[in-house]
Structure formats: C-alpha cells, structure tokens
Design a protein around this motif. Structure first.
Motif, PDB file in Angstrom:
ATOM      1  N   ALA A 241      47.959  42.632  29.302  1.00  0.00           N
ATOM      2  CA  ALA A 241      47.382  42.414  28.415  1.00  0.00           C
ATOM      3  C   ALA A 241      45.840  41.705  28.292  1.00  0.00           C
ATOM      4  O   ALA A 241      45.316  41.941  27.826  1.00  0.00           O
ATOM      5  N   CYS A 242      45.489  41.424  29.310  1.00  0.00           N
ATOM      6  CA  CYS A 242      43.898  40.261  30.369  1.00  0.00           C
ATOM      7  C   CYS A 242      43.179  41.334  30.291  1.00  0.00           C
ATOM      8  O   CYS A 242      42.604  41.160  29.214  1.00  0.00           O
ATOM      9  N   PRO A 243      43.624  42.404  30.590  1.00  0.00           N
ATOM     10  CA  PRO A 243      41.790  43.406  31.363  1.00  0.00           C
ATOM     11  C   PRO A 243      41.328  43.931  30.211  1.00  0.00           C
ATOM     12  O   PRO A 243      40.335  44.212  29.782  1.00  0.00           O
ATOM     13  N   ASP A 244      42.518  43.945  28.623  1.00  0.00           N
ATOM     14  CA  ASP A 244      41.590  44.701  27.554  1.00  0.00           C
ATOM     15  C   ASP A 244      41.323  43.692  26.677  1.00  0.00           C
ATOM     16  O   ASP A 244      41.191  43.880  25.355  1.00  0.00           O
ATOM     17  N   CYS A 245      41.353  41.877  26.913  1.00  0.00           N
ATOM     18  CA  CYS A 245      41.261  40.741  25.303  1.00  0.00           C
ATOM     19  C   CYS A 245      39.891  40.633  25.877  1.00  0.00           C
ATOM     20  O   CYS A 245      39.699  40.212  26.958  1.00  0.00           O
ATOM     21  N   GLU A 246      39.677  40.535  24.486  1.00  0.00           N
ATOM     22  CA  GLU A 246      37.760  39.640  24.650  1.00  0.00           C
ATOM     23  C   GLU A 246      37.844  38.122  24.406  1.00  0.00           C
ATOM     24  O   GLU A 246      36.942  37.688  24.260  1.00  0.00           O
ATOM     25  N   TYR A 247      38.703  37.791  24.582  1.00  0.00           N
ATOM     26  CA  TYR A 247      38.848  36.231  24.768  1.00  0.00           C
ATOM     27  C   TYR A 247      39.415  35.639  25.785  1.00  0.00           C
ATOM     28  O   TYR A 247      39.378  34.169  26.029  1.00  0.00           O
ATOM     29  N   THR A 248      39.485  36.233  26.692  1.00  0.00           N
ATOM     30  CA  THR A 248      39.157  35.602  28.191  1.00  0.00           C
ATOM     31  C   THR A 248      38.343  34.884  28.563  1.00  0.00           C
ATOM     32  O   THR A 248      38.659  33.510  29.209  1.00  0.00           O
ATOM     33  N   VAL A 249      37.298  34.718  27.790  1.00  0.00           N
ATOM     34  CA  VAL A 249      36.726  34.115  28.345  1.00  0.00           C
ATOM     35  C   VAL A 249      36.213  32.222  27.933  1.00  0.00           C
ATOM     36  O   VAL A 249      35.856  31.585  28.168  1.00  0.00           O
ATOM     37  N   CYS A 250      37.515  32.270  26.987  1.00  0.00           N
ATOM     38  CA  CYS A 250      37.448  30.853  26.101  1.00  0.00           C
ATOM     39  C   CYS A 250      38.739  30.695  26.683  1.00  0.00           C
ATOM     40  O   CYS A 250      39.494  29.546  25.840  1.00  0.00           O
ATOM     41  N   CYS A 251      40.131  31.356  27.514  1.00  0.00           N
ATOM     42  CA  CYS A 251      41.016  31.163  27.400  1.00  0.00           C
ATOM     43  C   CYS A 251      42.010  30.491  28.428  1.00  0.00           C
ATOM     44  O   CYS A 251      41.581  31.502  29.802  1.00  0.00           O
ATOM     45  N   GLN A 252      41.991  29.373  28.346  1.00  0.00           N
ATOM     46  CA  GLN A 252      42.615  28.585  29.334  1.00  0.00           C
ATOM     47  C   GLN A 252      43.198  29.093  30.380  1.00  0.00           C
ATOM     48  O   GLN A 252      43.881  28.681  31.925  1.00  0.00           O
ATOM     49  N   ASP A 253      44.240  29.722  29.934  1.00  0.00           N
ATOM     50  CA  ASP A 253      45.400  29.772  30.699  1.00  0.00           C
ATOM     51  C   ASP A 253      44.767  31.135  32.026  1.00  0.00           C
ATOM     52  O   ASP A 253      45.484  31.201  33.136  1.00  0.00           O
ATOM     53  N   HIS A 254      43.932  32.328  31.667  1.00  0.00           N
ATOM     54  CA  HIS A 254      43.578  33.398  32.083  1.00  0.00           C
ATOM     55  C   HIS A 254      42.524  32.589  33.159  1.00  0.00           C
ATOM     56  O   HIS A 254      42.948  32.590  34.367  1.00  0.00           O
ATOM     57  N   ILE A 255      41.660  31.359  32.306  1.00  0.00           N
ATOM     58  CA  ILE A 255      40.857  31.190  33.488  1.00  0.00           C
ATOM     59  C   ILE A 255      41.493  30.004  34.070  1.00  0.00           C
ATOM     60  O   ILE A 255      41.280  30.573  35.824  1.00  0.00           O
ATOM     61  N   ALA A 256      42.347  29.214  34.381  1.00  0.00           N
ATOM     62  CA  ALA A 256      43.130  29.054  35.141  1.00  0.00           C
ATOM     63  C   ALA A 256      43.968  29.903  36.492  1.00  0.00           C
ATOM     64  O   ALA A 256      44.110  29.216  37.714  1.00  0.00           O
ATOM     65  N   THR A 257      44.294  30.925  36.126  1.00  0.00           N
ATOM     66  CA  THR A 257      44.528  31.973  36.779  1.00  0.00           C
ATOM     67  C   THR A 257      43.429  32.747  37.246  1.00  0.00           C
ATOM     68  O   THR A 257      43.897  32.261  38.643  1.00  0.00           O
ATOM     69  N   GLU A 258      42.681  32.560  37.111  1.00  0.00           N
ATOM     70  CA  GLU A 258      41.743  32.895  38.129  1.00  0.00           C
ATOM     71  C   GLU A 258      40.856  33.243  39.000  1.00  0.00           C
ATOM     72  O   GLU A 258      40.475  32.580  40.188  1.00  0.00           O
ATOM     73  N   VAL A 259      41.148  30.721  38.337  1.00  0.00           N
ATOM     74  CA  VAL A 259      40.415  29.519  39.898  1.00  0.00           C
ATOM     75  C   VAL A 259      41.060  29.573  40.354  1.00  0.00           C
ATOM     76  O   VAL A 259      41.044  28.410  41.449  1.00  0.00           O
ATOM     77  N   ARG A 260      42.457  29.603  40.502  1.00  0.00           N
ATOM     78  CA  ARG A 260      44.157  28.880  41.266  1.00  0.00           C
ATOM     79  C   ARG A 260      43.478  29.433  42.708  1.00  0.00           C
ATOM     80  O   ARG A 260      43.679  30.120  42.801  1.00  0.00           O
ATOM     81  N   PHE A 261      43.421  28.066  43.391  1.00  0.00           N
ATOM     82  CA  PHE A 261      43.865  28.192  44.820  1.00  0.00           C
ATOM     83  C   PHE A 261      45.689  28.505  45.630  1.00  0.00           C
ATOM     84  O   PHE A 261      46.343  27.493  45.499  1.00  0.00           O
ATOM     85  N   ASP A 262      45.129  29.071  46.476  1.00  0.00           N
ATOM     86  CA  ASP A 262      46.110  29.773  47.004  1.00  0.00           C
ATOM     87  C   ASP A 262      46.846  28.582  48.232  1.00  0.00           C
ATOM     88  O   ASP A 262      45.178  28.024  48.193  1.00  0.00           O
ATOM     89  N   GLY A 263      47.581  27.815  48.457  1.00  0.00           N
ATOM     90  CA  GLY A 263      48.224  27.154  49.464  1.00  0.00           C
ATOM     91  C   GLY A 263      48.673  25.633  48.659  1.00  0.00           C
ATOM     92  O   GLY A 263      49.066  25.048  48.145  1.00  0.00           O
TER      93      GLY A 263
END
Length: 346
Positions: free
Chosen positions: A324-346
């Motif tokens: 769902a995220c790849p074509d979602c227009e709300y990713t820019v303000c979605c905390q769930d998506h943003i948290a996934t994108e900036v998550r650090f491994d380790g």
C-alpha cells in the motif's frame, strides 16, 4: 470512536476500501479530511457518460437505436459545456468519439435489456426511485459491543448504484466504475467456494502473506449494496425477487480500437456480476437470499475495528508497507512510514 461514529453519521463503502488498504490512510483521508491532489479527469468523463445514460434510461426508450440516440444527444449537450483542457481540437474530438463508442458498447451489451427491465418495473416504482445517477443505498451493521456508554450499537454504511433494473426474478443494481482493475482476480472467478473464500479469509490473517484489499473491499461492498437493494425491493412490494449487483466500467480502454483509415473508433465492454462470486451457497440454501455469512460477519468486524478509533496498522504493517505504501500520497506525513524509512539497523 471515530468522529463519524460518535456523531451517529454513516460510513461509506469507499471509506471501508480505504481502511482495508491501510487504517492510517483512512485516518488521514476520512477522519482528518486531508484532501490530496487527484486528477479528476477520468471521474469527470465518467460523470458525463453516467449522466447521459441515466437521462436516456429515464426517457423510457427500449429500442436500441432510439436509446443510443437519446444518450448521444444528452452527451453532446453536456460535452459542449465540458471545459477540460485539451492539447488540440483533434484530441477533444477524439475523446468525444471514445465516449460515444462507449455508449454504443453499453447499449449493445446490456443497455437495451436494462431499459426494458426498468420499463417492467414502471407499475411498481417511479423512475426517480430506480434511476440516478448515484442512487443512495444503505445497510445498517450491528456492532458486537459498544466501546463505551453512549457509543452507537449499530452503524449505517452508505453505498450508491446508478440505476436499478428488473431481470426476470431479480432486482439488479448497476454501478458505473472507471475500470474493473480493483477487482483483481475476482473478475475471473464465478464461485465463492474455493480460492475466493480462502483468499478472503487469509487477507485478515496476520500470519498470512495475502494482501487483497481490492477484491476484499468489492465483496464487502457487495454485501452492503445487496442489503440496500433488499430494502428497496421490500419497499416496492417485490419480496419474491432476489437481488444482484453489477459493475460496468466506462473508462477501460483495453478493448479500444482506432481505425485511422476509416476514421472509426470502437470499444468493447465487460460487465462484472459480483453476486455469484459473493454468494455462499450454504447460506443461500438456508435463507433463500443472496447472502454470505462469512463476508457479513467480517463486515461487522471491520466496522467495529474502524469505529474503535484505533488506526494503528502495526499487526499488518509489513504487508501494508510492501503493497500500500508505494502508491500512497500520505507517506510524507505518516509516522509509521517515516519511522520505517529512518530506522537504523543494529
């Protein structure tokens, strides 16, 4: 509860489809009313065809040539007032001819039969009760248990069809849609039993990889529309009839052909009858109604989840993020998506 449920307002089948894609997307679109910039060109053109067809059906013609001519006349009037910006006069002329070809395909495929079916109902209903566009239907869903004192114990869900026709022992609701793409594999199935039932169930299983919001949403929508049609049927005194639900695409260009030599535009039309793929024959045998206990129960559960006011997609996030995220227009303000994108491994 959501604001809608708290106020006693109804939900919509469009809202349910959004919720199935992602609860957070529903929160942004329907709770916070965050409008995204959509291209309404396709919707506007469908609106022209929808209005022209409904005007022609209301006119009462049942002869194919006469029905098509009335529809073309209505389309011509509306097209003259249509202000879409085109690159050239030639493009505008071509797009109008595509719409006219769609009208021809509609009349040939089902239009004449549906016009005759509406005429058969003239003795029991006024045409405004049968012909829209966008006739309102509704189903009230009882919630398993209210979340708090004062919460609603039942929520109405609104849907629309563009007209209702008679077909033998059935009352048929028809809705015009852009394409049938959202149905996915459902458009190629004719029975509930088997993989339709399995995939529907698996969509709601957090341990499954199946993610099918389009087909699942279509089945929930069918449950709402058929119940709304049953209400209309009973009001018209036609209790002996069963109900069916059809979708007809008006912007599907997969069958469009253009003969530049003959200066001819032609297209075909596919009609999706969602009734057969929805009906659970065991439930039908028990109730003699086009129903499905599994879908109806899941509809109530989805509405209850939605009305709980929790839009955390955590349990299904991996599937939502993938599909769902790849074509979602709300990713820019979605905390769930943003948290996934900036998550650090380790």
């Amino acid at each position: 509860m959501t604001d809608a449920a708290t106020r006693g307002d109804s939900l919509t089948v469009g809202g349910l489809r959004t919720y199935l894609h992602c609860p957070r997307r529903y929160e942004f679109a329907h709770l916070h009313d965050l409008e995204m910039s959509d291209d309404d060109t396709v919707a506007d053109r469908i609106g022209l065809l929808r209005a022209a067809i409904c005007d022609a059906l209301r006119h009462g013609e049942t002869d194919p040539d006469a029905l098509e001519q009335v529809a073309r006349d209505r389309l011509a009037t509306r097209w003259d007032e249509y202000d879409e910006r085109f690159h050239s006069v030639a493009q505008r002329r071509h797009e109008r001819r595509v719409l006219e070809a769609t009208l021809t395909a509609y009349v040939t495929k089902v239009g004449t039969d549906h016009a005759a079916g509406i005429s058969q109902l003239d003795a029991t209903a006024a045409r405004d009760e049968l012909i829209g566009p966008e006739l309102a239907l509704s189903r009230t869903v009882s919630l398993p248990e209210p979340n708090a004192a004062g919460d609603a114990d039942a929520v109405p869900i609104d849907a629309t069809v563009d007209y209702v026709s008679g077909d033998g022992s059935s009352l048929v609701g028809v809705r015009f849609v852009p394409t049938l793409a959202s149905l996915g594999w459902l458009r190629y199935r004719s029975d509930w039993e088997g993989d339709v039932a399995d995939r529907f169930t698996d969509h709601f299983d957090d341990e499954s990889d199946v993610f099918e919001p389009g087909p699942v949403g279509a089945l929930l929508e069918t449950a709402v529309v058929l119940d709304g049609l049953r209400g209309l049927r009973d009001r018209l005194g036609l209790e002996d009839r069963t109900c069916r639900y059809l979708q007809i695409p008006l912007a599907d260009r997969s069958g469009l052909t253009v003969n530049w030599v003959r200066d001819a535009v032609e297209t075909g039309l596919e009609v999706a009858d969602l009734t057969e793929v929805y009906v659970d024959h065991h439930t039908f045998g028990m109730t003699h109604e086009h129903r499905n206990e599994t879908v109806d129960s899941r509809l109530a559960a989805v509405v209850a989840d939605l009305c709980s006011g929790s839009f955390d997609p955590a349990d299904s996030w991996d599937r939502i993020a993938e599909h769902a995220c790849p074509d979602c227009e709300y990713t820019v303000c979605c905390q769930d998506h943003i948290a996934t994108e900036v998550r650090f491994d380790g």
